[in-house]
Design an enzyme around this catalytic site. Sequence first.
Site, PDB file in Angstrom:
ATOM      1  N   ASP A 152       0.888  -1.166   0.000  1.00  0.00           N
ATOM      2  CA  ASP A 152       0.000   0.000   0.000  1.00  0.00           C
ATOM      3  C   ASP A 152       0.922   1.210   0.000  1.00  0.00           C
ATOM      4  O   ASP A 152       1.654   1.437   0.960  1.00  0.00           O
ATOM      5  CB  ASP A 152      -0.880  -0.035   1.257  1.00  0.00           C
ATOM      6  CG  ASP A 152      -1.744   1.215   1.411  1.00  0.00           C
ATOM      7  OD1 ASP A 152      -1.523   2.205   0.688  1.00  0.00           O
ATOM      8  OD2 ASP A 152      -2.646   1.187   2.273  1.00  0.00           O
ATOM      9  N   TYR A 194       2.703  -1.146  15.539  1.00  0.00           N
ATOM     10  CA  TYR A 194       1.735  -1.307  14.453  1.00  0.00           C
ATOM     11  C   TYR A 194       1.822  -0.131  13.496  1.00  0.00           C
ATOM     12  O   TYR A 194       1.542   0.996  13.859  1.00  0.00           O
ATOM     13  CB  TYR A 194       0.316  -1.420  15.027  1.00  0.00           C
ATOM     14  CG  TYR A 194      -0.360  -2.678  14.581  1.00  0.00           C
ATOM     15  CD1 TYR A 194      -0.258  -3.104  13.258  1.00  0.00           C
ATOM     16  CD2 TYR A 194      -1.097  -3.456  15.463  1.00  0.00           C
ATOM     17  CE1 TYR A 194      -0.866  -4.275  12.842  1.00  0.00           C
ATOM     18  CE2 TYR A 194      -1.702  -4.630  15.057  1.00  0.00           C
ATOM     19  CZ  TYR A 194      -1.580  -5.028  13.746  1.00  0.00           C
ATOM     20  OH  TYR A 194      -2.174  -6.189  13.333  1.00  0.00           O
ATOM     21  N   LYS A 203      -1.806  -2.250   8.342  1.00  0.00           N
ATOM     22  CA  LYS A 203      -2.217  -3.649   8.251  1.00  0.00           C
ATOM     23  C   LYS A 203      -1.441  -4.281   7.124  1.00  0.00           C
ATOM     24  O   LYS A 203      -0.834  -3.601   6.298  1.00  0.00           O
ATOM     25  CB  LYS A 203      -3.715  -3.728   7.973  1.00  0.00           C
ATOM     26  CG  LYS A 203      -4.510  -3.851   9.257  1.00  0.00           C
ATOM     27  CD  LYS A 203      -4.965  -5.261   9.523  1.00  0.00           C
ATOM     28  CE  LYS A 203      -4.411  -5.977  10.709  1.00  0.00           C
ATOM     29  NZ  LYS A 203      -4.362  -5.284  11.948  1.00  0.00           N
TER      30      LYS A 203
HETATM   31  P1  13P Z   1      -5.142  -0.211   4.953  1.00  0.00           P
HETATM   32  O1  13P Z   1      -4.326  -1.141   5.813  1.00  0.00           O
HETATM   33  O2  13P Z   1      -5.799  -0.931   3.832  1.00  0.00           O
HETATM   34  O3  13P Z   1      -4.296   0.939   4.508  1.00  0.00           O
HETATM   35  O4  13P Z   1      -6.328   0.346   5.829  1.00  0.00           O
HETATM   36  C1  13P Z   1      -6.022   1.045   6.968  1.00  0.00           C
HETATM   37  C2  13P Z   1      -7.196   1.569   7.729  1.00  0.00           C
HETATM   38  O5  13P Z   1      -6.994   2.062   8.790  1.00  0.00           O
HETATM   39  C3  13P Z   1      -8.554   1.478   7.199  1.00  0.00           C
HETATM   40  O6  13P Z   1      -9.470   2.020   8.096  1.00  0.00           O
HETATM   41 MG    MG Z   2      -4.070   2.307   3.187  1.00  0.00          MG
HETATM   42 MG    MG Z   3      -4.936  -1.948   2.258  1.00  0.00          MG
END
Ligand code: 13P
Ligand code: MG
Ligand code: MG
Length: 366
Positions: free
Chosen positions: A13, A230, A233
């Site tokens: 990302d 963290y 994700k």
């Molecule tokens: P991503 O990990 O897809 O960037 O999403 C992060 C997020 O906080 C969505 O609410």
């Molecule tokens: Mg994102």
């Molecule tokens: Mg993502």
Amino acid sequence: MAEKITLSVIKADIGGFVGHTNIHPDILHAAKDKLHNAKEQGIIKDFHVLRCGDDLELIMTHTKGCDNEEIHELAWNVFSVGTEIAKELKLYGAGQDLLKDAFSGNVKGMGPGVAEMEFEERKSEPVLVFMADKTSPGAWNLPLYRMFADPFNTAGLVIDPKMIDGYRFRVVDVKDGRAATIETPEETYKLLALIGSTSRYMISAVYRKSDGEIAAVASTQKLSFIAGKYVGKDDPVMVVRCQSGFPAVGEALEPFAFPHLVEGWMRGSHVGPMMPVPFYEANPSRFDGPPRVICAGFQLAQGRLIGPHDMFDDPSFDGTRRLADKVGEYMRRHGPFQPHRLPDEEMEYTTLPEVMKSLEDRFEKI
Ligand code: 13P
Ligand code: MG
Ligand code: MG
Ligand code: 13P
């Protein structure tokens, strides 16, 4: 002996459009351009650029093997160019998954997710590439178990003589940075004891027991543990080989007919159902979700990626999508309460330490 082909899926990302829902077309164009040049130069045999939500997915074939520096550097450079565009357009979270400033040999541990396998192409080589957004690699545990160890899902386990001996699962303990190999059907319950704990134990690869052939690989990079905190994700990818001794295509897709609960939507801190969608519907917007999975099917032909075929573009998954929406609504009604909200240590964003600090004097022994 025929030349071995490596299938590398590397993703990151590098900036969302808008928020975390999608990727800007300029980034997709730039990625295709870069990989097209690499193909002309003979670095890769073929490629395909896709996206799931805000994640850029580079699907590449070559003959350089797994963990190849040149291939990883190519992916890193694509992500770096994309990050520049994201910065210029002020896209959200520009360079989100690039944790280091400069490339150093292998993208693993630097932020991007990687699933790679090397094999000799069979007479016909159908492969499925699964890509998810708003979740973590633990989300593959349940579908991989069902594909390769559950005869109620995979008829081939009892019908195909090449499958009846079962499979070998490589399970990573992402907390302690170690891995073990577990065999099914003999050790089914031990396998489940581990992989049911989806935030700690993750299946990284599956091998066919009868001859050791690689059957599936998944990305198991947990950004949280890479960075020590963290930082995003780790929306995962997975590759599954299909047919003649592996699950049929329909057996590999079947586990996704159940929208199982996974961690990762809204702020990386909530539990929601995994919704299988066609490419054009991979735009998680409601509560930044629900978590999505897309599947690109290819036939390989001397390393050429014949496809993609959009595997979840099938009305027989409509019921799953409707159920996912219902389950999403049910979970949402819990608001800030667990189990909709993740346990403290799994939350991507948390004000809990600050709240605790502000209340420190107010707590008294009881
Ligand atoms: P991503 O990990 O897809 O960037 O999403 C992060 C997020 O906080 C969505 O609410
Ligand atoms: Mg994102
Ligand atoms: Mg993502
Ligand atoms: P294969 O054994 O050729 O993979 O065929 C299985 C099948 O018929 C798919 O449903």
